[in-house]
Design a protein around this motif. Structure first.
Motif, PDB file in Angstrom:
ATOM      1  N   MET A 276       0.790  -1.116  -0.022  1.00 49.21           N
ATOM      2  CA  MET A 276       0.054  -0.116  -0.003  1.00 49.21           C
ATOM      3  C   MET A 276       0.798   1.378   0.038  1.00 49.21           C
ATOM      4  O   MET A 276       0.409   2.095  -0.622  1.00 49.21           O
TER       5      MET A 276
ATOM      6  N   MET B  52       2.865  -7.118  -3.502  1.00 51.37           N
ATOM      7  CA  MET B  52       2.570  -6.314  -4.804  1.00 51.37           C
ATOM      8  C   MET B  52       1.041  -6.036  -4.496  1.00 51.37           C
ATOM      9  O   MET B  52       0.407  -5.515  -5.641  1.00 51.37           O
ATOM     10  N   ASN B  53       0.366  -6.434  -3.328  1.00 53.10           N
ATOM     11  CA  ASN B  53      -1.032  -5.973  -3.271  1.00 53.10           C
ATOM     12  C   ASN B  53      -1.208  -4.464  -2.629  1.00 53.10           C
ATOM     13  O   ASN B  53      -0.573  -4.373  -1.389  1.00 53.10           O
ATOM     14  N   GLU B  54      -1.869  -3.798  -3.248  1.00 50.46           N
ATOM     15  CA  GLU B  54      -1.964  -2.253  -2.918  1.00 50.46           C
ATOM     16  C   GLU B  54      -3.014  -2.480  -1.586  1.00 50.46           C
ATOM     17  O   GLU B  54      -2.873  -1.355  -0.970  1.00 50.46           O
ATOM     18  N   ALA B  55      -3.461  -3.252  -1.188  1.00 46.51           N
ATOM     19  CA  ALA B  55      -4.217  -3.370   0.101  1.00 46.51           C
ATOM     20  C   ALA B  55      -3.460  -3.787   1.170  1.00 46.51           C
ATOM     21  O   ALA B  55      -3.910  -3.588   2.416  1.00 46.51           O
TER      22      ALA B  55
ATOM     23  N   LYS C 235       6.893  -2.078 -12.408  1.00 49.74           N
ATOM     24  CA  LYS C 235       5.912  -2.693 -12.649  1.00 49.74           C
ATOM     25  C   LYS C 235       5.278  -2.543 -13.848  1.00 49.74           C
ATOM     26  O   LYS C 235       4.657  -3.367 -14.597  1.00 49.74           O
TER      27      LYS C 235
ATOM     28  N   LYS D 183     -10.077  -0.942  -1.797  1.00 49.30           N
ATOM     29  CA  LYS D 183      -8.581  -1.478  -2.195  1.00 49.30           C
ATOM     30  C   LYS D 183      -8.671  -2.738  -2.049  1.00 49.30           C
ATOM     31  O   LYS D 183      -8.133  -3.677  -2.937  1.00 49.30           O
ATOM     32  N   ASN D 184      -9.187  -3.517  -0.972  1.00 45.40           N
ATOM     33  CA  ASN D 184      -9.312  -4.842  -0.605  1.00 45.40           C
ATOM     34  C   ASN D 184      -9.997  -5.537  -1.710  1.00 45.40           C
ATOM     35  O   ASN D 184      -9.800  -6.849  -2.103  1.00 45.40           O
TER      36      ASN D 184
ATOM     37  N   GLU E 180      -8.014  -5.262  -4.940  1.00 49.13           N
ATOM     38  CA  GLU E 180      -6.607  -5.827  -4.907  1.00 49.13           C
ATOM     39  C   GLU E 180      -6.525  -7.333  -4.611  1.00 49.13           C
ATOM     40  O   GLU E 180      -5.389  -7.854  -4.898  1.00 49.13           O
ATOM     41  N   THR E 181      -7.324  -7.622  -3.661  1.00 49.74           N
ATOM     42  CA  THR E 181      -7.437  -9.089  -3.348  1.00 49.74           C
ATOM     43  C   THR E 181      -8.709  -9.998  -3.909  1.00 49.74           C
ATOM     44  O   THR E 181      -8.380 -11.027  -4.620  1.00 49.74           O
TER      45      THR E 181
ATOM     46  N   TYR F 144      -1.507  -8.850 -10.742  1.00 54.17           N
ATOM     47  CA  TYR F 144      -1.675  -7.663 -10.063  1.00 54.17           C
ATOM     48  C   TYR F 144      -3.175  -7.293  -9.899  1.00 54.17           C
ATOM     49  O   TYR F 144      -4.241  -7.544 -10.691  1.00 54.17           O
TER      50      TYR F 144
ATOM     51  N   LEU G 229      -5.661  -1.820  -8.944  1.00 51.39           N
ATOM     52  CA  LEU G 229      -4.733  -0.806  -8.712  1.00 51.39           C
ATOM     53  C   LEU G 229      -3.325  -0.925  -8.688  1.00 51.39           C
ATOM     54  O   LEU G 229      -2.505   0.109  -8.919  1.00 51.39           O
ATOM     55  N   GLY G 230      -3.075  -1.915  -8.461  1.00 51.61           N
ATOM     56  CA  GLY G 230      -1.386  -2.552  -8.475  1.00 51.61           C
ATOM     57  C   GLY G 230      -0.956  -2.691 -10.094  1.00 51.61           C
ATOM     58  O   GLY G 230       0.114  -2.260 -10.423  1.00 51.61           O
TER      59      GLY G 230
END
Lengths: 547, 306
Positions: A243, A330-333, A520, B142-143, B146-147, B157, B160-161
């Motif tokens: 993040m 690499m996870n922005e969270a 990236k 974000k979660n 991103e997840t 990715y 957002l990544g």
């Protein structure tokens, strides 16, 4: 609407609007803490505000207890005896410290000269330069400051208004237990197959046997090989906060500084002779250097051609290219706290690969206190005291640099100072407390409480060193074997372009503020470097010098 | 005599009312003077100042600097890559807000106004981001992107990544969080329409689309205009929630003018404020006429209720 209702509504609205006037009230606590003792009017009170972040506030409570005891019979104000130190906590310095009750501040990430130039900070040259005369110590606080800190904290006309608070740096923390379990220490023959107890470990970055860094990667090449071996043994080499990209950026800034050594300071002073400027990057990744170049404020942009920038970028390029990281990085969270928890818990979780190294600031164990507490309740030998976590000294970019001292960037931008609005009759008390906190006893106590050091040079006694946990020992070891650089300067040029020269901006290019983003996107280290080295030129530098 | 007494009574009453009114408005007026007029005046003044440090006293103060800040601003516009990017992103954000955001908000409001299946739940879902703290919403989002999304679609990715999708993901978030207020106001405006007008249109055989375009939209057009004008006025100050996502570290290619100025102010020293104030003045000089022109155009070209 009835007349009464109209009036009531008007008064209610006016009262609501009047709430804004609280900002014009008398000084108050910056943020109240749980430390609110009943004020004893027969004693003098000293209000101290502490940044409650990576080093917490426990160190201040401990120092307070000793100070109050030491001065219980002393009168700082007429008609009063003894002292009550009341601790407030802050999460960042308020713009107008004059409007707070705090008389002393311990702050981090502060643009100190903003406060000095506004006259908000009391001059303390006297207590910094005179003999401490406490606990039998005769040297001054200034004697405990390295030239690097003196040069920043002393104004160009030789006055002190503040002192450094704590030191912090971005580095890799590695799990020694995991290194031992998976035989990840490097042997004298270069193979990654040793335990820390082995008698045939490699010499590490300091190039000497029998020292704290034995068995650790001495060069980037050794580091890549270590990562390769980790992945083959089911270990995720590195993790970081996805993040907050500045974590990796500042780690790379640390690698860059370690490569540049004392020349790193030129990025802030823009004075000196640069010997590591890139002429060309050869196809095999080696560098042809320019002839030593004199850098002045007038052509400071030339410093941006430093090879340190390229090597740091190339280091990270290889990490990303070879995927030597845990997927969550690499996870922005993924917050920094998530990354810390992943790193700490990965050893116990069956569903994830153990993580060997964490990119973090050196204060991180304090932020992870709750994770450590959870682990302690679930697993044996899981506390910070029992686990063997340590800062890894920076590997060197080239074999030629092995043996050179580490260069460490203090990124805290921390400062301790007295609020200029302090009442005349309390100045002696505030200054005495400041002096008290800079005795060797207090500096050692700070280390024991926080696992970190303040920004002063002092010898850690052997008995104290032996009491420290593995992490704190590694902090002491790295600092003892390195030179600290402050990424700031007290010059007008630096101050007037403060946000431009900020350390976080050091790799910023149009490809991305942070190298991780640029990588990236598929840019190579050379491409990013070519952008970074010409970020400024004669034309764009000129306005930075102007009024 | 009686008349004089009555006049005196009313005069006293008027005086009392005047005092009361003054007491009620004095604090807001003082606040307005300090926090609006004072702040803006100071900001304009600062655009013509520089920060000078006296190295003998270690004190700094602002001094007159003529038009040098403007000269430096134009220089930066010429040489700095960030600013054209920021300007481009601001315009994209504005167009997406107007084109997609407002259109969808009107459609959703109509859906809710018509009381179609699940419209109340729909309203709650769309309004939720306006109630929750932006940090909470950003963290949830974000979660999700991103997840959850990479997990579902097996992506390397998150949205957002991934550099290719992140600006789009940010635009989507901006639109999503803007629905709440718009839907509340639009559906509220739609509710004020006399049902007999809509009933009459239906009896005349108007299709749902005709009903929306010829009856509903003209009747709520003043409300829509207000939103559109607000959007135009915010063209150069919209920061697209970037601070909530990235704090000071959003990449140059994501920045808008609003974020650029906010971020710079957040990280600047006192000596850097005058240049930022110059940008503020310049942007106002650009935004103000555009807003006035936009208002005039919207008022003259929109659907009429006659």
């Amino acid at each position: 609407m009835s007349k009464k209702a109209r009036r009531f509504t008007c008064i209610a609205c006016a009262s609501l609007m009047a709430l804004g006037m609280v900002g014009c009230g008398s000084p108050s606590a910056t943020t109240s803490s749980d430390d609110n003792p009943e004020v004893n009017s027969e004693m003098s009170q000293l209000y101290v505000s502490n940044f409650n972040g990576g080093v917490g506030t426990e160190w201040l409570y401990a120092a307070r207890a000793r100070f109050e005891e030491a001065y219980k019979d002393y009168s700082f104000e007429e008609g009063k005896k003894g002292v009550q130190v009341i601790v407030d906590t802050n999460k960042g310095l308020p713009a107008d410290i004059a409007a707070t009750r705090s008389e002393i501040y311990f702050a981090e990430n502060v643009n100190l000269y903003d406060y000095i130039y506004q006259g908000k900070v009391l001059e303390i040259t006297d207590i910094v330069t005179e003999s401490l005369d406490m606990n039998g110590e005769t040297e001054s606080i200034e004697d405990k400051l390295s030239d690097e800190y003196k040069n920043f904290f002393k104004t160009p006309n030789g006055k002190y208004y503040a002192l450094p608070h704590y030191r912090s740096t971005y580095a890799l923390t590695y799990d020694r237990d995991l290194f031992d379990e998976k035989d990840l220490f490097i042997g004298a023959d270069g193979e990654v197959n040793q335990k820390s107890t082995s008698t045939s470990l490699s010499k590490g970055p300091d190039g000497k046997s029998g020292t704290y860094d034995d068995g650790l990667p001495a060069t980037y090449a050794e580091f890549y090989n270590l990562c390769y071996n980790m992945t083959r043994r089911g270990v995720s080499p590195m993790h970081w906060s996805g993040m907050y990209n500045f974590y990796t950026t500042l780690f790379l800034a640390a690698l860059k500084a370690d490569f540049e050594g004392a020349e790193n300071k030129m990025f802030y002073t823009f004075e000196g002779t640069a010997t590591k400027l890139v002429d060309t990057i050869n196809s095999d990744g080696t560098i042809t250097y320019k002839a030593p170049t004199t850098i002045t404020k007038a052509d400071g942009y030339k410093a941006y051609e430093s090879a340190g920038t390229y090597y740091a970028l190339d280091f990270f390029y290889n990490i990303i290219k070879n995927e030597y990281y845990y997927t969550g990085a690499m996870n922005e969270a993924t917050t920094h706290l998530d990354a810390q928890a992943d790193f700490l818990l990965s050893n116990y979780a069956e569903t994830m690969a153990p993580i060997a190294m964490l990119v973090e600031g050196s204060w991180w164990p304090h932020e992870s206190s709750s994770t450590f507490q959870q682990m302690e309740s679930r697993y044996s030998n899981a506390s910070l005291e029992e686990r063997h976590l340590a800062l890894m000294p920076y590997p060197k970019a080239t074999t030629a640099q092995v043996g050179e001292a580490q260069t460490i960037v203090d990124t805290s931008k921390s400062a301790a100072f007295i609020n200029a609005t302090i009442k005349e009759e309390k100045i002696e008390l505030a200054k005495t407390f400041m002096k008290f906190l800079h005795t060797e006893e207090s500096l050692v106590e700070f280390l024991l409480q926080t696992n970190m050091t303040r920004g002063f040079d002092f010898e850690v006694p052997t008995d104290v060193y032996n009491k420290l946990n593995t992490f704190a020992k590694s902090v002491v070891d790295v600092l003892k074997n390195g030179n600290v650089v402050l990424p700031m300067d007290n010059s007008t040029l630096y101050y007037k372009n403060y946000s431009t020269f900020d350390l976080e901006q050091i790799f910023a290019t149009s490809y991305g503020t942070h190298p991780l983003v640029a990588l990236k996107k598929g840019y190579t280290s050379s491409q990013i470097f070519e952008k970074a080295r010409y970020k400024f030129n004669q034309a764009t530098w000129g306005p930075l010098l102007s009024e | 005599m009686n008349k004089m007494k009555t006049d005196g009574f009313f005069q006293k009453k008027r005086q009392k009312q005047l005092i009361f009114s003054l007491i009620v408005v004095i604090i807001p007026i003082i606040q307005f003077c300090i926090f609006y007029i004072g702040v803006n005046f100071n900001s304009i003044l600062m655009a013509f100042q520089k920060y000078e440090i006296n190295e003998q006293t270690n004190l700094g103060k602002y001094q007159f600097n003529g038009l040098k800040n403007f000269r430096r601003m134009f220089f930066q516009l010429k040489y700095e890559n960030d600013l054209p990017w920021a300007l481009k992103n601001s315009i994209i954000a504005f167009l997406v807000n107007i084109g997609v955001g407002t259109t969808l908000a009107l459609i959703f409001s109509l859906y809710i106004f018509k009381g179609m299946v699940g419209s109340k739940t729909f309203r709650a879902i769309l309004f939720a981001p306006s109630i929750l703290s932006s940090i909470v919403t950003v963290t949830m989002y974000k979660n999700f992107v991103e997840t959850a999304i990479p997990e579902i679609f097996n992506l390397q990715y998150g949205l957002l990544g991934n550099p290719d999708t992140r600006f789009g993901a940010l635009l989507f978030f901006m639109i999503w969080v803007s629905f709440g207020t718009q839907i509340l106001i639009y559906s509220g405006a739609m509710n004020t329409i006399d049902p007999s007008v809509i009933e009459a249109a239906k009896l005349d055989g108007a299709s749902p689309l005709r009903e929306f375009l010829s009856i509903i939209l003209p009747l709520i057009y003043p409300t829509v205009t207000t939103f559109l004008v607000t959007n135009i006025a915010g063209l150069l100050t919209n920061q697209m929630n970037l601070f909530a996502f990235y704090a000071n570290g959003a990449d140059p290619e994501l920045r808008t003018m609003g974020y650029y100025l906010f971020r710079q102010t957040n990280t600047a020293s006192l000596a850097e404020y005058p240049l930022l104030a110059t940008y503020g003045v310049a942007l106002t000089l650009i935004a103000a006429p555009i807003t006035l022109l936009g208002k005039k155009v919207l008022e003259s070209v929109g659907p009429k209720t006659e």
